[in-house]
Scaffold this active site. Structure first.
Site, PDB file in Angstrom:
ATOM      1  N   ILE A   1       0.822  -1.206   0.000  1.00 52.19           N
ATOM      2  CA  ILE A   1       0.000   0.000   0.000  1.00 52.19           C
ATOM      3  C   ILE A   1       0.859   1.260   0.000  1.00 52.19           C
ATOM      4  CG2 ILE A   1      -0.226   0.270   2.496  1.00 52.19           C
ATOM      5  CD1 ILE A   1      -3.155   0.515   0.067  1.00 52.19           C
ATOM      6  N   CYS A   2       2.052   1.169   0.595  1.00 53.57           N
ATOM      7  CA  CYS A   2       2.924   2.339   0.619  1.00 53.57           C
ATOM      8  C   CYS A   2       3.429   2.667  -0.783  1.00 53.57           C
ATOM      9  CB  CYS A   2       4.089   2.119   1.582  1.00 53.57           C
ATOM     10  SG  CYS A   2       4.818   0.474   1.495  1.00 53.57           S
TER      11      CYS A   2
END
Length: 432
Positions: free
Chosen positions: A214-215
């Site tokens: 997700i980063c």
């Protein structure tokens, strides 16, 4: 909410109806266990009047399984499926017709089987397997899964393993026969919960679904898939709140495509198309009718052998590959002592002292034997990094750049939750 409809064909069996099956049940074969198989009327009665079998999935594989079971003499079958029939299903899911489009797969499949096979009762449930308590699954002799979802298999596997109660005896141990296909490839396996390996033990053998940290999606997209995931995972909930994406709705796909295209342009990324957007969001898996038939036959043969003891059952995994030629390979997977389902409850993890939380997160994402999607990490002190919802992701994102040693002590545990995990996993951190 799951719905159930049950009815049964009133037509009685005609003389000689099961002659083809009875030839197996009336005498022992050359490799039959003499102590486990009792040929004759008792085993025939048990098969046709006592055994209750659960089929999960009424798609390409499920249709073949239901048909095979009914024609082998299984007369009390339950089927669960959460999907409705689409036009694209009709070329290989032979229990359905064009007039059935839009109807629940489980209901239509049950009605078709009962109309064609005398005396066979098929009870359909239109809904999720998670809708049912353990007591529901305890009512079956065995379970066959014909799913296109790793998450659903993992949930079912964990549920069956968790049901086993040594004090109650073998009655709580429900064998699971799992079949799966992808194009010209397929596999079938027999799982005896707590006795053999479980599905989680073999997770590393399966192709992991595409997943991205997700980063990376939020901060440093590099691929068109990153942009599409950003639109569906982060931007959609921000704009539409609690409204769920309908992957079959062209308007939803169009919105995701336009958002992903705009983000890709901002980062000079090429390759975002409407079809790629649909493929990433729906995780489309190719299916071929002949492969479904082969794997379904393998699953049903194993069900018949397990129920009747008329022949040794598969021990315990068979692979089929038909890309270049017909190739099969049978082997016995090991039961992993560190399996989070049938092994230990806490997994020891050695972490280099220079690892940041982001590195630990990426390492978890890359582990083939976990196949996580958007894990969230927490400790007894509170959140370490939450990948969702967006508000918590933003609030805990600062921890990604911190060293693990800053936030955790030697021997401290991290709790990992994820939509693909049917359980809560604990990692005990040790520093290298």
């Amino acid at each position: 909410m799951a719905t159930a409809v049950a009815s049964s064909s009133t037509t009685q069996d005609w003389p000689g109806r099961w002659d083809h099956v009875d030839k197996i049940l009336e005498r022992a074969g050359p490799s039959t266990d003499a102590d486990g198989f009792l040929p004759g009327d008792a085993v025939k009665t048990f098969l046709r009047e006592t055994v209750k079998i659960l089929v999960i999935g009424a798609g390409g594989l499920g249709c073949e399984i239901l048909s095979n079971l009914a024609m082998m003499g299984f007369k009390d079958i339950t089927v669960i499926d959460m999907d409705t029939i689409d036009v694209s299903n009709l070329n290989r899911q032979f229990l359905f017709r064009e007039s059935d489009v839009g109807k629940p797969k489980a209901t239509v499949a049950a009605e078709f089987i009962m109309a064609r096979v005398p005396g066979c009762k098929v009870t359909p449930y239109y809904g999720k397997i998670q809708d049912h308590p353990e007591s529901f699954y305890l009512g079956f002799n065995l379970v066959i899964t014909g799913l296109d979802s790793v998450e659903a298999r993992r949930w079912m596997n964990a549920t069956l393993v968790g049901m086993v109660d040594e004090d109650e005896g073998m009655e709580t141990m429900k064998p699971m026969i799992d079949g799966g296909t992808e194009g010209f490839k397929g596999q079938a396996t027999v799982i005896l919960p707590t006795i053999s390996h479980c599905y989680e033990c073999t997770l590393h053998m399966h192709t992991p679904p595409t997943a991205f940290p997700i980063c990376t999606i939020a901060n440093t997209p590099r691929l068109p898939e990153h942009c599409i995931e950003w639109a569906s995972v982060l931007e959609w909930p921000k704009v539409f709140k609690d409204k769920k994406i309908d992957t079959d709705d062209p308007d939803h796909i169009e919105w995701l495509y336009s958002q992903a295209s705009a983000r890709a342009k901002n980062y000079s990324i090429e390759g975002v198309t409407w079809s790629l957007t649909q493929g990433v969001v729906k995780n489309i898996i190719p299916a071929i009718a002949s492969t479904n038939a082969i794997i379904a036959a393998a699953c049903c043969n194993e069900a018949f052998k397990l129920v009747t003891n008329s022949a040794p059952y598969l021990d315990s995994y068979v692979m089929y590959v038909g890309n270049d030629s017909v190739y099969t390979y049978t082997f016995k997977p090991e039961k992993r002592p560190d399996c989070p389902v049938c092994g230990g409850e806490v997994i020891d993890v050695s972490v280099p002292k220079d690892w940041k939380v982001e590195k630990l997160y990426e390492w978890l994402m890359e582990k083939q034997d976990l196949q996580l999607k958007k894990p969230s990490l927490s400790t007894a002190a509170g959140p370490l990094y939450f990948s969702s919802p967006p508000s918590l992701e933003e609030a805990t994102r600062k921890n990604l750049d911190k060293l693990v040693t800053e936030l955790l002590a030697e021997g401290e545990e991290i709790t990992v939750t994820d939509s693909r995990l049917p359980f809560q996993m604990s990692l005990k951190i040790k520093f290298e």
